[in-house]
Design a protein around this motif. Structure first.
Motif, mmCIF file in Angstrom:
data_model
loop_
_atom_site.group_PDB
_atom_site.id
_atom_site.type_symbol
_atom_site.label_atom_id
_atom_site.label_comp_id
_atom_site.label_asym_id
_atom_site.label_seq_id
_atom_site.Cartn_x
_atom_site.Cartn_y
_atom_site.Cartn_z
ATOM 1 N N ALA A 3 1.088 -10.135 0.885
ATOM 2 C CA ALA A 3 1.413 -8.767 0.484
ATOM 3 C C ALA A 3 1.226 -7.797 1.651
ATOM 4 O O ALA A 3 2.008 -6.856 1.826
ATOM 5 N N THR A 4 0.196 -8.023 2.465
ATOM 6 C CA THR A 4 -0.065 -7.159 3.614
ATOM 7 C C THR A 4 1.071 -7.262 4.630
ATOM 8 O O THR A 4 1.523 -6.251 5.165
ATOM 9 N N ASN A 5 1.528 -8.490 4.888
ATOM 10 C CA ASN A 5 2.639 -8.677 5.831
ATOM 11 C C ASN A 5 3.922 -8.060 5.306
ATOM 12 O O ASN A 5 4.704 -7.499 6.067
ATOM 13 N N LYS A 6 4.144 -8.166 3.988
ATOM 14 C CA LYS A 6 5.335 -7.563 3.388
ATOM 15 C C LYS A 6 5.295 -6.052 3.539
ATOM 16 O O LYS A 6 6.306 -5.425 3.869
ATOM 17 N N ASN A 7 4.121 -5.462 3.268
ATOM 18 C CA ASN A 7 3.986 -4.012 3.417
ATOM 19 C C ASN A 7 4.186 -3.576 4.860
ATOM 20 O O ASN A 7 4.787 -2.540 5.120
ATOM 21 N N TYR A 127 8.054 7.002 -1.048
ATOM 22 C CA TYR A 127 7.466 7.580 -2.261
ATOM 23 C C TYR A 127 6.699 6.533 -3.055
ATOM 24 O O TYR A 127 5.592 6.783 -3.506
ATOM 25 N N LYS A 128 7.274 5.350 -3.199
ATOM 26 C CA LYS A 128 6.703 4.333 -4.102
ATOM 27 C C LYS A 128 5.943 3.215 -3.398
ATOM 28 O O LYS A 128 4.873 2.826 -3.827
ATOM 29 N N LYS A 129 6.521 2.632 -2.357
ATOM 30 C CA LYS A 129 6.001 1.379 -1.817
ATOM 31 C C LYS A 129 4.956 1.556 -0.717
ATOM 32 O O LYS A 129 3.875 0.994 -0.798
ATOM 33 N N VAL A 130 5.296 2.262 0.346
ATOM 34 C CA VAL A 130 4.366 2.467 1.464
ATOM 35 C C VAL A 130 4.391 3.925 1.914
ATOM 36 O O VAL A 130 4.910 4.253 2.979
ATOM 37 N N PRO A 131 3.829 4.808 1.098
ATOM 38 C CA PRO A 131 3.812 6.218 1.488
ATOM 39 C C PRO A 131 2.938 6.436 2.723
ATOM 40 O O PRO A 131 1.984 5.695 2.962
#
Length: 136
Positions: A3-7, A127-131
């Motif tokens: 999840a960290t790599n995806k973000n 707005y939603k995923k990585v503000p």
């Protein structure tokens, strides 16, 4: 992929999209807001359908949208303005799309679709995923 790599990948993708879209709108906005309408009409026939004031308004809106994609996020001061700027530019693309459809200028629609899609991607991502987090 964790999840960290995806973000992180999404965060980088969003920055690339922000820079590319900002450059596009900064260039287009600078051109529309500084060049005489007669000069613009040579390369943009749609300009003849609008008043000089409206063309300048569109140019200034694009300039401010381009600045809004980058400056709040870079400075981390009111970074919520970045997805709002993206939504504003998406709105500009919706109106441009509708105008070109009404005039039968279908060859210009892909540009509006691509730029509008990138703007939506930025709005959604920021707005939603990585503000971007504001300065503490």
């Amino acid at each position: 992929m964790t999840a960290t790599n995806k973000n992180k990948a999404l965060h980088i993708s969003l920055w690339v999209a922000q820079v590319v879209l900002a450059l596009m709108f900064l260039m287009a906005g600078a051109m529309k807001s500084t060049q005489p309408v007669e000069e613009l009409a040579k390369s943009m026939s749609w300009v003849n359908d609008f008043s000089a004031g409206m063309v300048k308004f569109i140019g200034v809106s694009e300039l401010l949208g381009g600045i809004g994609l980058l400056l709040p996020a870079i400075l981390r001061i009111k970074p919520i303005l970045t997805p709002l700027a993206a939504m504003g530019l998406f709105t500009v693309m919706v109106f441009a799309f509708a105008y070109h459809v009404s005039k039968g200028e279908y060859g210009l629609l892909p540009i509006n679709l691509v730029l509008g899609t990138i703007a939506l991607f930025i709005a959604w991502g920021r707005y939603k995923k990585v503000p971007i987090q504001p300065k503490a």
